[in-house]
Design a protein around this motif. Structure first.
Motif, PDB file in Angstrom:
ATOM      1  N   GLY A  24       0.934  -1.104  -0.263  1.00 19.99           N
ATOM      2  CA  GLY A  24       0.086  -0.011  -0.003  1.00 19.99           C
ATOM      3  C   GLY A  24       0.884   1.200   0.291  1.00 19.99           C
ATOM      4  N   ILE A  25       0.292   2.329  -0.303  1.00 27.43           N
ATOM      5  CA  ILE A  25       0.900   3.678  -0.297  1.00 27.43           C
ATOM      6  C   ILE A  25       1.666   3.901   1.079  1.00 27.43           C
ATOM      7  CG2 ILE A  25       0.782   6.138  -0.448  1.00 27.43           C
ATOM      8  CD1 ILE A  25       0.670   4.385  -3.199  1.00 27.43           C
ATOM      9  N   LYS A  26       0.793   3.714   2.173  1.00 22.56           N
ATOM     10  CA  LYS A  26       1.433   4.107   3.475  1.00 22.56           C
ATOM     11  C   LYS A  26       2.559   3.119   3.676  1.00 22.56           C
ATOM     12  CE  LYS A  26      -3.213   5.071   5.104  1.00 22.56           C
ATOM     13  NZ  LYS A  26      -4.225   4.555   5.920  1.00 22.56           N
ATOM     14  N   GLN A  27       2.652   1.857   3.285  1.00 18.88           N
ATOM     15  CA  GLN A  27       3.535   0.858   3.600  1.00 18.88           C
ATOM     16  C   GLN A  27       5.063   1.432   2.885  1.00 18.88           C
ATOM     17  OE1 GLN A  27       1.272  -2.339   2.298  1.00 18.88           O
ATOM     18  NE2 GLN A  27       1.876  -3.462   4.099  1.00 18.88           N
ATOM     19  N   LEU A  28       4.765   1.801   1.571  1.00 20.23           N
ATOM     20  CA  LEU A  28       5.701   2.522   0.708  1.00 20.23           C
ATOM     21  C   LEU A  28       6.548   3.702   1.299  1.00 20.23           C
ATOM     22  CD1 LEU A  28       4.634   2.161  -3.186  1.00 20.23           C
ATOM     23  CD2 LEU A  28       6.732   1.121  -2.104  1.00 20.23           C
ATOM     24  N   LYS A  29       5.572   4.545   1.421  1.00 25.53           N
ATOM     25  CA  LYS A  29       6.032   5.811   2.426  1.00 25.53           C
ATOM     26  C   LYS A  29       7.023   5.181   3.439  1.00 25.53           C
ATOM     27  CE  LYS A  29       3.140   8.894   3.446  1.00 25.53           C
ATOM     28  NZ  LYS A  29       1.935   9.743   3.598  1.00 25.53           N
ATOM     29  N   LYS A  30       6.623   4.419   4.404  1.00 25.43           N
ATOM     30  CA  LYS A  30       7.277   3.961   5.522  1.00 25.43           C
ATOM     31  C   LYS A  30       8.428   3.278   5.261  1.00 25.43           C
ATOM     32  CE  LYS A  30       6.446   1.598   9.956  1.00 25.43           C
ATOM     33  NZ  LYS A  30       5.703   0.850  10.585  1.00 25.43           N
ATOM     34  N   ILE A  31       8.643   2.377   4.259  1.00 21.58           N
ATOM     35  CA  ILE A  31       9.820   1.611   3.774  1.00 21.58           C
ATOM     36  C   ILE A  31      10.882   2.382   3.066  1.00 21.58           C
ATOM     37  CG2 ILE A  31      10.553  -0.257   2.004  1.00 21.58           C
ATOM     38  CD1 ILE A  31       7.927  -1.622   2.706  1.00 21.58           C
ATOM     39  N   THR A  32      10.220   3.617   2.276  1.00 23.16           N
ATOM     40  CA  THR A  32      11.231   4.205   1.363  1.00 23.16           C
ATOM     41  C   THR A  32      11.642   5.492   2.221  1.00 23.16           C
ATOM     42  OG1 THR A  32       9.374   5.357   0.401  1.00 23.16           O
ATOM     43  CG2 THR A  32      10.257   3.409  -0.631  1.00 23.16           C
ATOM     44  N   LYS A  33      10.723   5.885   2.989  1.00 25.09           N
ATOM     45  CA  LYS A  33      10.941   7.158   3.919  1.00 25.09           C
ATOM     46  C   LYS A  33      11.030   8.384   2.905  1.00 25.09           C
ATOM     47  CE  LYS A  33      14.106   5.346   7.549  1.00 25.09           C
ATOM     48  NZ  LYS A  33      13.317   3.907   7.621  1.00 25.09           N
TER      49      LYS A  33
END
Length: 71
Positions: A24-33
Motif C-alpha cells: 500500500g502507499i502507506k507501507q511504501l512511504k514507511k519503507i522508503t522514507k
C-alpha cells in the motif's frame, strides 16, 4: 524536484516493491522514507514505464495497492 530525483526515487520504490506481492502507499512511504509527492512522482514514473499496476484496497477504498508487473 527534478527528473533525476524522480528517477532516483522511482528506483527506491522499485527496490521496495521487488520481492513483495504488493504494498500500500502507506507501507511504501514507511519503507522508503519518501514524502507523499516523492512517492507519487516515483509511481508516475514507474507507471509510465509500464512497471507497476495500481489497484484499490478492497478493505480501504482510500488506499492504493501497488505491485510490480510480472514479466
Amino acid at each position: 524536484m527534478n527528473t533525476e530525483k524522480i528517477g532516483t526515487d522511482a528506483g527506491t520504490v522499485w527496490v521496495a516493491l521487488n520481492g513483495t506481492d504488493a504494498l500500500g502507499i502507506k507501507q511504501l512511504k514507511k519503507i522508503t522514507k519518501l514524502k507523499d509527492k516523492e512517492v507519487f512522482a516515483a509511481l508516475g514514473w514507474l507507471a509510465r514505464e509500464g512497471k507497476i499496476t495500481l489497484s484499490q484496497d478492497p478493505e480501504d477504498e482510500k488506499e492504493l495497492i501497488v505491485a510490480l508487473v510480472q514479466e
